[in-house]
Design a protein around this motif. Structure first.
Motif, PDB file in Angstrom:
ATOM      1  N   LEU A 197     -49.602  84.658 -22.837  1.00  0.00           N
ATOM      2  CA  LEU A 197     -48.753  83.709 -23.546  1.00  0.00           C
ATOM      3  C   LEU A 197     -49.128  82.285 -23.166  1.00  0.00           C
ATOM      4  CD1 LEU A 197     -45.238  85.336 -23.022  1.00  0.00           C
ATOM      5  CD2 LEU A 197     -46.496  85.211 -25.173  1.00  0.00           C
ATOM      6  N   ALA A 198     -48.884  81.381 -24.083  1.00  0.00           N
ATOM      7  CA  ALA A 198     -48.980  79.948 -23.802  1.00  0.00           C
ATOM      8  C   ALA A 198     -47.787  79.279 -24.466  1.00  0.00           C
ATOM      9  CB  ALA A 198     -50.289  79.377 -24.335  1.00  0.00           C
ATOM     10  N   GLY A 199     -47.586  78.015 -24.164  1.00  0.00           N
ATOM     11  CA  GLY A 199     -46.501  77.297 -24.813  1.00  0.00           C
ATOM     12  C   GLY A 199     -46.632  77.327 -26.317  1.00  0.00           C
ATOM     13  N   SER A 200     -47.860  77.207 -26.807  1.00  0.00           N
ATOM     14  CA  SER A 200     -48.085  77.228 -28.250  1.00  0.00           C
ATOM     15  C   SER A 200     -47.686  78.565 -28.858  1.00  0.00           C
ATOM     16  CB  SER A 200     -49.555  76.939 -28.548  1.00  0.00           C
ATOM     17  OG  SER A 200     -50.395  77.877 -27.881  1.00  0.00           O
ATOM     18  N   THR A 201     -47.884  79.665 -28.123  1.00  0.00           N
ATOM     19  CA  THR A 201     -47.484  80.986 -28.603  1.00  0.00           C
ATOM     20  C   THR A 201     -45.979  81.054 -28.789  1.00  0.00           C
ATOM     21  OG1 THR A 201     -49.272  81.931 -27.277  1.00  0.00           O
ATOM     22  CG2 THR A 201     -47.663  83.462 -28.200  1.00  0.00           C
ATOM     23  N   LEU A 202     -45.240  80.576 -27.780  1.00  0.00           N
ATOM     24  CA  LEU A 202     -43.781  80.623 -27.848  1.00  0.00           C
ATOM     25  C   LEU A 202     -43.262  79.760 -28.989  1.00  0.00           C
ATOM     26  CD1 LEU A 202     -42.930  80.450 -24.040  1.00  0.00           C
ATOM     27  CD2 LEU A 202     -43.007  82.474 -25.515  1.00  0.00           C
ATOM     28  N   LEU A 203     -43.873  78.604 -29.194  1.00  0.00           N
ATOM     29  CA  LEU A 203     -43.439  77.724 -30.273  1.00  0.00           C
ATOM     30  C   LEU A 203     -43.711  78.356 -31.632  1.00  0.00           C
ATOM     31  CD1 LEU A 203     -42.179  74.963 -30.827  1.00  0.00           C
ATOM     32  CD2 LEU A 203     -44.498  73.995 -30.858  1.00  0.00           C
ATOM     33  N   ALA A 204     -44.886  78.972 -31.790  1.00  0.00           N
ATOM     34  CA  ALA A 204     -45.214  79.626 -33.059  1.00  0.00           C
ATOM     35  C   ALA A 204     -44.319  80.833 -33.290  1.00  0.00           C
ATOM     36  CB  ALA A 204     -46.682  80.043 -33.060  1.00  0.00           C
ATOM     37  N   ALA A 205     -44.077  81.628 -32.249  1.00  0.00           N
ATOM     38  CA  ALA A 205     -43.198  82.788 -32.382  1.00  0.00           C
ATOM     39  C   ALA A 205     -41.799  82.350 -32.781  1.00  0.00           C
ATOM     40  CB  ALA A 205     -43.162  83.571 -31.070  1.00  0.00           C
ATOM     41  N   ASN A 206     -41.313  81.296 -32.173  1.00  0.00           N
ATOM     42  CA  ASN A 206     -39.996  80.762 -32.516  1.00  0.00           C
ATOM     43  C   ASN A 206     -39.943  80.352 -33.976  1.00  0.00           C
ATOM     44  OD1 ASN A 206     -38.099  78.421 -32.969  1.00  0.00           O
ATOM     45  ND2 ASN A 206     -37.475  78.936 -30.882  1.00  0.00           N
TER      46      ASN A 206
END
Length: 290
Positions: A197-206
């Motif tokens: 995971l990366a911050g970008s992953t969490l933002l895209a998933a959100n």
């Protein structure tokens, strides 16, 4: 978590996008989920490469906005779509429930065999599918998905932790389109390849309405290649109520030890009083917080 396997019958995606134009322009959910690379390229979104990742290994300061680490939009104006995104390894429950999950398919080598074992043992499971493989091999699961759940394992099993927000959103969104077309249901669970995971992953998933699902136990196939009974004993003995169990329905040959022992694992866990449910069913059975 698993290593991506190369399938010669699946063409590699063509590079698209113009990294020089309009990096910070917002791209709507509608444009992502229509899966049109041309529209994204016109919006100036970079879809290939691993922008920002090398900076970490070089010991340089990461960009506060943009790149793979940031958990906020690069324009600093666009808020996340919702207030939170959950990351789940297991579920707190007093019920003896376990969620059996399979990554990386569908593929012709093992997916039909896994589905046959699940049908013979009347077992529900969750399949985290790779979108590109679903496009080519979707016929293998047609008509067999009604009692199982499908999750998103990205378009082509690239490492989300090395992607910008735009790249991660594209990888998740394009798979979303394909899996929705295949199953007639929109997936809501994302398993990142390799568990990265990366911050970008969490933002895209959100922004795409996903919950991130990892795992609390896995098959450890490579440790039991020559001890199939040992693998069965390990899996049966190690699961607790609320376990999310990782398996694979394609991959290198050493994983076959788990497929061969799958029916025995299911039988053994049932003897311990466990019931097999999908991940969503397991999440719904969580014990309320005090």
């Amino acid at each position: 978590m698993s290593s991506a396997t190369t399938e010669p019958d699946v063409p590699a995606p063509a590079p698209v996008g113009d990294p020089a134009a309009g990096r910070n322009r917002a791209v709507s959910r509608r444009r992502i989920l229509t899966g049109t690379a041309a529209a994204l390229a016109g919006a100036g979104v970079t879809l290939t490469g691993e922008v920002g990742y090398d900076e970490a290994t070089a010991g340089k300061k990461l960009p506060v906005y943009g790149g793979y680490a940031a958990t906020v939009h690069a324009d600093r104006r666009t808020p996340p779509k919702s207030s939170r995104v959950d990351v789940v390894w297991s579920v707190d429950t007093t019920r003896r429930l376990v969620a059996l999950t399979f990554d990386d398919g569908p593929a012709p080598n093992w997916t039909p065999r896994v589905l046959s074992i699940l049908a013979d043992t009347d077992t529900r499971a969750t399949f985290f599918m790779v979108g590109r493989r679903a496009r080519v091999h979707g016929h293998l699961v047609t008509g067999q998905l009604s009692r199982h759940e499908i999750g998103n394992h990205t378009w082509d099993h690239r490492d989300l932790a090395k992607m910008t927000y735009e790249q991660a959103r594209y990888a998740i969104g394009r798979a979303h389109d394909e899996l929705t077309r295949l199953s007639g249901r929109e997936p809501t669970l994302l398993r990142p390849p390799y568990g990265h995971l990366a911050g970008s992953t969490l933002l895209a998933a959100n922004d795409l309405g996903y919950q991130v699902v990892l795992w609390s136990r896995q098959m450890l196939e490579s440790q039991f290649t020559h001890d199939p009974d040992g693998l069965v004993d390990y899996v049966v003995g190690s699961c607790d109520p609320g376990t999310i169990l990782l398996a694979h329905d394609t991959g290198p040959a050493d994983r076959l030890v788990a497929i061969r022992g799958l029916a025995a694992m299911i039988t053994g866990l049932r003897r311990r009083g466990f019931e097999f449910v999908t991940v969503s069913e397991l999440l719904a059975a969580a014990t309320p917080a005090a």
